[in-house]
Design a protein around this motif. Structure first.
Motif, short mmCIF file in Angstrom:
data_model
loop_
_atom_site.label_atom_id
_atom_site.label_comp_id
_atom_site.label_asym_id
_atom_site.label_seq_id
_atom_site.Cartn_x
_atom_site.Cartn_y
_atom_site.Cartn_z
N LYS A 57 8.72 -5.07 -10.28
CA LYS A 57 8.14 -4.04 -9.41
C LYS A 57 6.61 -4.07 -9.40
CE LYS A 57 10.13 -0.74 -11.72
NZ LYS A 57 10.68 -1.60 -12.79
N SER A 58 6.01 -4.07 -10.59
CA SER A 58 4.54 -4.04 -10.64
C SER A 58 3.96 -5.34 -10.10
CB SER A 58 4.06 -3.81 -12.08
OG SER A 58 4.50 -2.55 -12.54
N THR A 59 4.66 -6.44 -10.31
CA THR A 59 4.20 -7.72 -9.77
C THR A 59 4.21 -7.65 -8.24
OG1 THR A 59 5.17 -8.81 -11.70
CG2 THR A 59 4.58 -10.21 -9.83
N PHE A 99 -2.30 2.34 -10.37
CA PHE A 99 -1.55 1.54 -11.33
C PHE A 99 -0.75 2.40 -12.28
CE2 PHE A 99 -5.20 -1.09 -10.26
CZ PHE A 99 -4.55 -2.22 -9.84
N GLN A 100 0.12 1.68 -13.00
CA GLN A 100 0.95 2.30 -14.01
C GLN A 100 0.09 2.98 -15.09
OE1 GLN A 100 3.74 -0.68 -15.07
NE2 GLN A 100 5.16 0.72 -16.06
N ASN A 101 -1.00 2.34 -15.49
CA ASN A 101 -1.85 2.91 -16.53
C ASN A 101 -3.19 3.34 -15.94
OD1 ASN A 101 -3.50 3.53 -18.61
ND2 ASN A 101 -3.29 1.59 -19.68
N LEU A 176 1.87 3.31 -5.17
CA LEU A 176 1.80 4.10 -6.39
C LEU A 176 2.78 3.52 -7.41
CD1 LEU A 176 2.02 7.56 -4.59
CD2 LEU A 176 -0.05 6.52 -5.49
N ASP A 177 2.24 3.00 -8.52
CA ASP A 177 3.09 2.40 -9.54
C ASP A 177 3.32 3.43 -10.65
OD1 ASP A 177 4.47 0.76 -11.24
OD2 ASP A 177 2.98 -0.85 -11.26
N GLU A 178 4.45 4.07 -10.63
CA GLU A 178 4.83 5.11 -11.61
C GLU A 178 3.74 6.16 -11.79
OE1 GLU A 178 6.97 3.99 -15.08
OE2 GLU A 178 7.14 1.92 -14.41
N PRO A 179 3.33 6.80 -10.71
CA PRO A 179 2.21 7.74 -10.82
C PRO A 179 2.58 9.03 -11.56
CG PRO A 179 3.19 7.93 -8.66
CD PRO A 179 3.87 6.77 -9.34
MG LIG Z 1 5.80 -1.92 -13.93
#
Ligand SMILES: [Mg+2]
Ligand SMILES: Nc1ncnc2c1ncn2[C@@H]1O[C@H](COP(=O)(O)OP(=O)(O)OP(=O)(O)O)[C@@H](O)[C@H]1O
Ligand SMILES: Nc1ncnc2c1ncn2[C@@H]1O[C@H](COP(=O)(O)OP(=O)(O)OP(=O)(O)O)[C@@H](O)[C@H]1O
Ligand SMILES: [Mg+2]
Lengths: 288, 299
Positions: A57-59, A99-101, A176-179
């Motif tokens: 997913k993040s990729t 991003f996730q972080n 939005l990656d796991e916001p």
């Molecule tokens: Mg991810």
């Protein structure tokens, strides 16, 4: 998406047959993160991306604004090929990313400067920058903390700051990656309301990567990934009717859908297709 | 007592413009064998509080004792404190440091002075416990996906087998199966006698697992009690940025619509029991009037 079939409109973002490998550990095999993935985002659409840890997913997200480039296949944003270096800034203006972080995307020493960073880089006039910063801070509920140093914010506050920074660029598509991974229930509700508002009022397309099934239940379309491939795609009602398939993919039903399923298993004839608590309450009240 | 906090206040960056009081007069005792759920809005002080539990932070005023060891006493050996209280950080990248996953997991047990075979046994056990395969052992922890990194961080602390396990959002970023597996693992560790402190924004998880819930608001403890009592206080929770679990929201909504439910459920199983009992009661009420419900099998 059935309702779009036959429409002449082109997807705003088109990912075609993309393969992506990361270098492996020294002496080891490369890591196949995406394996001939196809993916589309239409203007103003809200797409949720689900999938187990490590499914890619993040990729995929990083390919959407040219942070990563496809090794095979192609990614086009508003018709622009992400592999063409001349398109880089035009693509970053169109696709905003959270991003996730959130730690990785904090750039300034004060909250409001952090939000202003993007618009300043775009060379916007000062009044316009101020207006966008106000709006973005209000949209995520951080106005009161505007003078704080970002590194001193709590986890959830940082995550909202990252969203504000992306919003200030007024992108056509927000990824939005796991916001909401670190937000309290109110913060999660606020982000989801922000997503809805952005789409309805500004026509912003949203790609939301999440492990919260109830957030995906609010999307127009749900895409499920597994081992670098897209393995399921459909409306939330279609997707969340497949409990066994989802569990095999390490996913689950949203809490309300799970509750409805448990009631059904206990002999309460709750109709299928329920996604929200209100729908469940209404269905139960019709029973008696 | 495992951990005792007495009148603990904590101020970040005192005397600078960035000064911030994160904890205000917190008194809290964690007893052996408890499973404490710690909840509160973002910024309420949860991470600050749990970092006091293994001596990573020391109170600006007040006192913290861990198995009798005062963390502010310069004679206290903080390594011993950290061996007994394992803390899994909110952000795995704040915890991970080694070149490979294998080194990351071996670090804690090696420092405990365990024999190499025992260290290897613990590494494999911890890796399996968090649902990761051995092919990751040679990878750098910094090349992992978000959920993989979180599992490695948890495994690193588990491998030390602490008496008290303090987890700051351990399931954030895990896929639903991973979340369920990690929560089952924590539940089992608790059954085997480990004391657990779980920080979580998931009211469902806290309702399912904790025997006691502590609520923080702006650095203060504002509620402390069994989940069943606490999660009934919907309005107060909402005012604190929190919410009741979905199961509690359902029975509450049904009660408001005049259903004869007690409205006390906090887990899915309890909500199903309340709903089926209410439907059965209605059926009994109606039956004497003559079987109007002939076709409604199952209700
Ligand atoms: Mg991810
Ligand atoms: N920098 C990297 N170097 C090597 N491998 C990587 C790197 N980043 C990701 N990977 C690997 O690529 C695969 C896909 O990772 P990705 O981060 O896209 O997954 P994800 O679906 O976002 O997972 P999560 O839900 O855990 O965030 C995983 O196997 C991961 O370990
Ligand atoms: N290093 C720091 N310096 C100054 N203030 C800080 C620092 N770390 C945290 N704070 C502030 O202290 C308060 C409590 O932060 P803490 O991280 O303990 O909250 P939390 O309850 O864990 O929040 P979250 O749910 O978002 O993780 C917040 O207002 C935060 O902005
Ligand atoms: Mg925290």
């Amino acid at each position: 998406m059935a309702s779009r079939r036959g429409e002449p409109s082109e997807p705003y973002i088109l990912v075609r047959d993309v393969t992506y490998r990361y270098p492996g550990p020294p002496g080891g095999e490369p890591v196949l993160a995406l394996d001939r993935v196809g993916f589309r985002v239409y203007r103003g659409e809200f797409v949720a991306v689900l999938g187990r840890n490590g499914s890619g997913k993040s990729t995929l997200a990083r390919l959407l604004n040219a942070l990563l480039l496809p090794q095979e296949g192609e990614v086009r944003v508003d018709g622009l090929d992400t592999r063409d270096p001349a398109n880089l800034w035009a693509i970053r203006d169109r696709v905003g990313m959270v991003f996730q972080n959130p730690d990785n995307q904090i750039v300034a020493a004060v909250v409001e400067e952090d939000v202003a960073f993007g618009p300043e880089n775009q060379g916007l006039p000062p009044e316009e920058i101020r207006r966008r910063v106000e709006e973005a801070l209000a949209a995520v509920g951080l106005t009161a903390l505007r003078d704080r140093p970002p590194h001193l914010l709590s986890g959830g506050q940082k995550q909202r700051l990252a969203i504000a920074g992306a919003l200030a660029l007024r992108p056509a598509c927000l990824v939005l990656d796991e916001p909401t991974a670190m937000l309290d229930p109110r913060g999660r509700a606020e982000v989801m309301a922000t997503v809805t508002r952005l789409r309805e009022e500004a026509g912003v397309a949203v790609v939301l990567i999440t492990h919260f099934m109830d957030e995906a239940a609010r999307a127009d379309r749900v895409v499920v990934m597994d081992r670098g491939r897209v393995v399921l795609e459909g409306s939330p009602r279609e997707i969340f009717a497949q409990a066994d398939r989802l569990r095999a993919l390490h996913l689950d039903l949203p809490p309300v859908v799970a509750l409805a399923a448990e009631l059904r298993a206990a002999g309460v004839p709750v109709p299928p297709g329920i996604l929200t608590l209100d729908e469940l309450v209404e269905a139960l009240c019709r029973l008696s | 007592m495992s951990i005792e906090l007495e009148h603990v206040s904590y101020v970040y960056n005192p005397g600078t413009p960035a000064q911030w009081q994160a904890l205000r007069d917190v008194s809290l005792t964690i007893r052996p064998g408890e499973f404490v759920g710690l909840i509160g809005a973002t910024g309420s002080g949860k991470s600050t509080l749990v970092q006091h539990m293994n001596g990573l932070l020391r109170p600006t005023s007040g006192r913290v004792r861990v198995f009798g060891m005062d963390t502010s006493d310069p004679r206290t050996d903080l390594t011993r404190v950290r061996q007994r209280v394992g803390l899994v950080f909110q952000y795995p990248e704040h915890q991970l440091f080694a070149a490979t996953v294998a080194e990351e997991l071996a670090y804690g047990p090696t420092n405990l002075g365990l024999a190499p075979e025992e260290v290897q046994r613990r590494v494999r056990w911890a890796l399996r416990a968090v649902g990761l395969g051995e092919e990751l052992l040679t990878r750098s922890p910094f090349s992992l996906s978000g959920g993989q990194a979180r599992r490695v961080a948890l495994a690193g602390v588990l491998a030390m087998r602490p008496d008290v396990l303090v987890l700051d959002e351990p399931a954030a970023g895990l896929d639903p199966l991973g979340r369920r597996e990690i929560l089952d693992l924590i539940r089992n560790l608790h059954r085997e006698g480990m004391t657990i402190v779980l920080v979580s924004h998931s009211m469902e998880d806290v309702a399912e697992l904790a025997t006691r819930v502590v609520v923080l608001d702006q650095g203060r403890v504002v509620m402390d009690g069994p989940p069943r009592e606490l999660f009934r206080r919907h309005r107060e929770l909402a005012a604190l940025g929190l919410a009741a679990p979905v199961a509690a929201q359902l029975v509450d909504a049904l009660k408001a619509r005049g259903w004869p439910v007690p409205g006390q459920a906090v887990t899915i199983r309890e909500a199903v029991a309340e709903v089926t009992a209410a439907l059965a009661a209605r059926r009994r009420e109606r039956r004497p009037e003559g079987g109007r419900e002939g076709g409604r099998a199952g209700v």
